[in-house]
Design a protein around this motif. Structure first.
Motif: not given
Ligand SMILES: Cc1ncc(COP(=O)(O)O)c(C=O)c1O
Lengths: 447, 503, 125
Positions: A98, A327, B86, B147-148, B151, B181, B252, B276, B278-279
């Motif tokens: 990560y 990310t 998370s 993810g961000a 959003e 985020t 989210d 995500n 990647h999750k």
């Molecule tokens: C609860 C939550 N929301 C949003 C994100 C943001 O996602 P990303 O890292 O894919 O932009 C994360 C992850 O880091 C997260 O754990």
């Protein structure tokens, strides 16, 4: 199911340890009406071979640049990636880690990001670079909001030589931020005047080198005009290999450089993932978006690396952060940095020279075909030609002959008669003489 | 165990030191053999580079060794348990990597004629279909890069839909337990962020939420299961209240792994949610990225989704790339080209491998593993909120009270035991949070070893051995690093050492 | 030495010849830990009581510093740019943030004195 290590016996023991009768009892907080008792309407699990067959069938319905002559560019370039790159990025310790929040177990990632930042700063001629953003287009949008924060101004001028996707992304991403965008019309002949649009309300001017249409420009005079008005100059680079041959933005007075790094180490991937990165001046460091890696020492005095200046970022600053990015494009940055390390000073310059020489050869060949005009005086590895017919039709006819002949400008900027006959043609070190022959032959036939 | 004597090299057996590439420069070397370009006229228009760049020269074996040694200073999921709450650090199947590298997928240029990429568009459409069915929502955009980004794109879609009905609203409600985020994305969409308090059960305080809902609220951004690892039981009531106020419900979806195949967010009244890949969908985190963040959409939002869009036309596929080619009111482009295609390949391979039955099992095992940690550690650690939890379990630091050991120290001691630490100090709603997400790809034996280790360390902390924790980690390539010095005097690029003065 | 007054947000202001010197308290710097950066206001900036005047950062946190009273910034502590740690070592002295011309001295009188602030801090733990 091959990815799941629990046995039915394990599950029973664990439920007993938890003190519930079935796994359903763990979902009691889900409203009753939303609990599904059976599986959703999708196929059941498959073995590795079956999945492979399904993907092979989909892949077979595509024409791969790996198999045919390709002259496609316009922000994504088919370069040869050395075997070592793809081998190394698949090391589990790189691939499956990560974000390096725990530096003691992430020195590998942190060290290569420090090297990446240094390489990016060197090739762009800038002082600092971040540890990557999503891609070049979003990096361009981030550069604009960064410039608006630094100057506390809201007006932005976009060059007509900027990649249309970069312009659209920048417009969309800043749409609700009260930024006033003035986008110049497509500058396919080069030589647009942007300086006269700069005034004391301008946050930044965004240009691209080489431009979308391939031209090269010395932006030093524009940088001076910007600085005289208190505005910043943002330079976008969509073909990072050009920096091995062309004077870097930092030497032309750029304040922020937004780079698409796909060309180094990364496959085309139908356009993503790639790697964006932002380089800037040290004095603007605190307004930069994205992660930064810095050098420090551990308690035993040994050199090590950490994520630093994190108070700019969303996990600490929340709505006051410089960006919402979390990310980024870490593994693509790794591919970039390994490829550039393999090339080194000599190899990077030679790679760029090869690309340029190939493009010059093709331009000269195409100029000799009746009805084709090479539009550009200057270019790096991509240039614009004017065809006697609409470029989309020509490209389709070439595709029928298994040649990917270039990107019609109208694919990205539709509905403009004056652009309909324009075709972008790119050459890389992967283009052979036979490819160039095939394209010129086929063009003679289809025109 | 006696400390090993210092070695001459600084290496310690298999633990090898490695200098940065700039210190391994042999000028003139290159690890890539390229032909000498044929000299000719250049068309650089006098803008050629002058002077050296400063890149080091290394041969291929030196380069391979460099990165291999660096890789060994990292911990990955492939190394061991990575219970980073998370983040859903689950096993990343190698089949996915192989498929993403098929020349007919990885070798596609994004601007090829559409007739030459029908298989790629089919793949994007198939991936979109799986995600829509799993979430029970009718629309999706595959464009967002993480993810961000999802959003922000989701909020922009909401804002576009609201403005289209002449309803400019100014605020977005975000629970205080939200990931950073969320407020950052709301801000980047030009909204004011208002925080909603949590109740004593670790859920959104529905009363506090309703009190803040009015005609000026554009959306609520809720994470479900939330960042405390708990399902928001009142979610349907919340959704109704949000809709009654004319606002949209953004969820989210970072924690979708807890419910995939078992609960469809569309059935909960959610309008918009990022996934995500990647999750939940196993694409690798790659030391920070790349990710992919498709956003599923309810019917009122579908017309405002960003470009591009894959559409079925006859027995083929089309790619809608321009607003003029669409019957809707698309938001515009949010990323270069068509989204993170390479991640969609991996996610689809994962979904097809597991199928509807396997994905349901994923959620069940993920939740089972987390509850197993909860059950076996609740008497050792301190639990701020009662279970059952979903896919992750949240503890706080009250078990460390008066030990002189902090959450951070505790995490560093776990590193010496061979585990990656859990998420610390997030969410912000409890003091000294320790958020553990084992995921479904961990065996019971691994969890048992982890549990015994945590118990052993907690006992040691309570026995007064704070030194052990303060000095940890001892067994890593580097021990604790001076982050204060790094921030006070940022050194972000390598610089050659100043020349030594002659003696 | 002039009088020193305190806010609930842990700023202090010392009034010397009608000029206020502003910083953060020893308690505040302890809570923040090692300070790595201080963002200072611009000289000449006018601010009302409670307005965001500066930002102080540690490695893992950032906190806003609010103007304890209304007025105009007349000088900032340039030394903090290179030596932010001064706030840790001498919060109430060399670690001052900025000086301001005070618009209304009544606002100063309404702040806590040393004894009241001490009691306030004790009530927090
Ligand atoms: C609860 C939550 N929301 C949003 C994100 C943001 O996602 P990303 O890292 O894919 O932009 C994360 C992850 O880091 C997260 O754990």
């Amino acid at each position: 199911m091959r990815y799941l290590p629990l046995t039915d016996g394990d599950r029973r023991e664990m439920l007993a340890a938890i003190g519930v009768g079935s796994v359903d009892d763990l979902f009691v907080d889900v409203p009753r009406e939303a609990r599904r008792d059976g599986p959703v309407d999708l196929p059941e699990h498959l073995g590795e071979m079956e999945v492979e067959r399904a993907f092979a069938a989909m892949a077979a319905r595509n024409l791969s640049t790996a198999d045919v002559p390709s002259f496609l560019g316009a922000g994504a370039y088919g370069h040869h990636v050395p075997a070592a790159v793809d081998h190394l990025i698949q090391r589990g310790e790189f691939l499956t880690s990560y974000t390096p929040y725990q530096p003691e177990v992430s020195q590998g990632t942190l060290a290569y990001l420090f090297e990446f930042q240094t390489q990016v700063a060197l090739i762009t001629g800038m002082e600092v670079a971040n540890a990557s953003l999503y891609d070049g287009a979003t990096a361009c949008a981030e550069a604009v909001t960064m410039a608006a924060r630094i100057t506390k101004r809201k007006k932005v001028v976009l060059s007509g030589g900027l990649h249309p996707h970069y312009r659209e992304v920048t417009e969309t991403m800043t749409r609700f931020l009260g930024i006033e965008m003035a986008a110049a019309g497509p500058d396919w002949r080069g030589g647009e005047d942007l300086a006269s649009g700069v005034d004391d309300g301008t946050a930044c001017v965004v240009v691209q080198n080489p431009a979308f249409f391939g031209h090269l420009t010395d932006f030093a005079p524009l940088a001076e005009a910007c600085h005289a008005a208190g505005a910043l100059l943002v330079v976008v680079v969509t073909e990072v290999v050009s920096l091995g041959a062309v004077r870097p933005p930092g030497e032309m007075g750029a304040d922020i450089v937004a780079v698409e790094g796909q060309s180094l180490g990364n496959a085309l991937n139908f356009g993503g993932p790639t790697v964006g990165v932002l380089a800037a001046r040290q004095k603007h460091l605190r307004q930069m978006p994205g992660r930064l890696v810095g050098e420090t020492t551990d308690v035993d005095g040994r050199r090590g690396f950490v994520l630093t200046l994190s108070t700019r970022e969303q996990h600490i600053r929340r709505e006051k952060a410089t960006s919402n990015i979390c990310t980024n494009a870490g593994l693509c940055a790794l591919a970039f940095t390994i490829h550039l390390t393999l090339l080194g000073e000599v190899g990077f310059a030679r790679l760029a020279a090869l690309n340029h020489a190939g493009a010059v050869r093709l331009a000269d060949r195409l100029a000799g075909i009746d009805g084709i005009d090479v539009v550009n005086d200057t270019f790096f590895n991509e240039f614009t030609i004017r065809l006697p017919k609409p470029a989309v039709a020509v490209v389709d006819a070439l595709a029928d002959r298994k040649i990917l002949g270039g990107v019609p400008v109208a694919r990205l900027i539709p509905g403009r008669a004056e652009l309909e006959h324009l075709l972008l043609v790119a050459v890389t070190e992967a283009s052979t003489e036979a490819h160039i022959d095939a394209l010129t032959e086929a063009l003679r036939e289809v025109l | 165990m006696a400390d090993v004597d210092a070695t001459l090299t600084g290496n310690r057996g298999l633990a090898l030191e490695e200098a940065v590439i700039f210190e391994q420069d042999s000028p003139g070397l290159s690890g890539v053999d390229l032909p000498q370009p044929v000299p000719g006229n250049d068309r650089l228009g006098g803008l050629g580079r002058s002077g050296a760049i400063g890149l080091p020269g290394l041969s291929e074996p030196q380069v391979v060794r460099h990165y291999l040694r660096l890789s060994r200073m990292n911990y990955g999921i492939d190394s061991g348990l990575y219970p980073l709450g998370s983040c859903t650090m689950k096993y990343n199947p190698r089949l996915n990597e192989r498929l993403a590298r098929l020349p007919g997928l990885g070798g596609l240029h994004p601007l090829q004629p559409i007739s030459t990429v029908q298989g790629a568009l089919e793949l994007m459409d198939a991936c979109a279909h799986w995600l829509k069915v799993l979430t029970g929502l009718p629309g999706i955009t595959m464009a967002p890069a993480a993810g961000a980004h999802g959003e922000l794109v989701g909020l922009m879609t909401i804002r576009a839909a609201l403005e289209a009905r002449g309803d400019a609203r100014k605020r977005v409600l975000v629970p205080e337990s939200a990931h950073g985020t969320n407020p950052a994305s709301a801000h980047a969409c030009g909204y004011a962020v208002e925080s909603i308090a949590a109740n004593v059960r670790g859920r959104v305080d529905v009363g506090a939420l309703k009190a803040k809902l009015d005609a000026d609220v554009a959306a609520i951004m809720l994470t479900n299961p939330n960042t405390c690892g708990l399902f928001e039981n009142d979610i349907i009531e919340i959704a109704d209240a949000v809709h009654d106020a004319g606002a949209f419900f953004y969820c989210d979806g970072a924690n979708f792994n807890a419910i995939v195949g078992r609960v469809r967010p569309g059935d909960l009244g959610i309008d918009c949610m990022h996934l995500n890949l990647h999750k939940t969908f196993s694409t690798p985190h790659g030391g920070g990225g790349p990710g992919s963040g498709p956003v599923v959409l309810s019917a009122p939002l579908v017309p405002y989704a960003p470009l591009p869009m894959v559409e079925r036309r006859g027995d083929g596929f089309a790619l809608v790339e321009h607003a003029g080619d669409s019957s809707a009111h698309p938001l515009g482009r949010v990323k270069g080209f068509h989204g993170q295609f390479g991640m969609m390949v991996r996610a689809l391979a994962y979904m097809m491998s597991l199928g509807s039955d396997g994905l349901r099992q994923v959620a069940e095992d993920a939740v089972l593993n987390a509850n197993y940690l909860l059950a076996r550690l609740k008497d050792t650690l301190s639990l701020p909120f009662e279970g059952p939890c979903m896919h992750e379990v949240l503890f706080d630091d009250s078990f460390l009270k008066d030990t002189g050991v902090t959450t951070l120290d505790f995490a560093k001691a776990m590193i010496d035991e061979g585990f990656h630490p859990m998420t610390m100090y997030f969410p912000l709603v409890v003091h000294g949070a320790l958020l553990m997400e084992p995921t479904e790809t961990e065996s019971k034996a691994t969890l048992d070893q982890f549990i015994e280790t945590v118990k052993g360390l907690a006992e040691r902390a309570r026995a007064g051995d704070a030194r052990h924790f303060k000095d940890a980690p001892r067994l890593t390539p580097r021990r604790r690093l001076d982050e204060t010095a790094a921030a006070r005097n940022p050194v972000l690029v390598w610089r050659p050492p100043p020349p030594q003065a002659a003696e | 030495m002039g009088i020193v007054r305190y806010t609930k947000e842990h700023e202090w202001i010392r009034v010397e010849d009608g000029v206020g010197v502003v910083g953060i308290t020893k308690y505040a710097q302890e809570q923040l830990g090692d300070i790595v950066y201080v963002e200072l206001p611009e000289v000449g900036a006018g601010m009302t009581k409670g307005a965001e005047a500066a930002v102080v950062e540690s490695v893992k946190a950032a906190s806003e510093i609010y103007a304890p009273v209304g007025g105009e910034v007349t000088e900032v502590n340039q030394n903090l740019a290179d030596n932010p740690g001064t706030v840790n070592t001498d919060a109430m002295g060399e670690g001052w943030f900025f000086k301001m011309r005070i618009a209304d001295t009544d606002e100063v009188d309404r702040l806590m004195d040393g004894v009241a602030y001490q009691e306030y801090v004790e009530s927090l733990s």
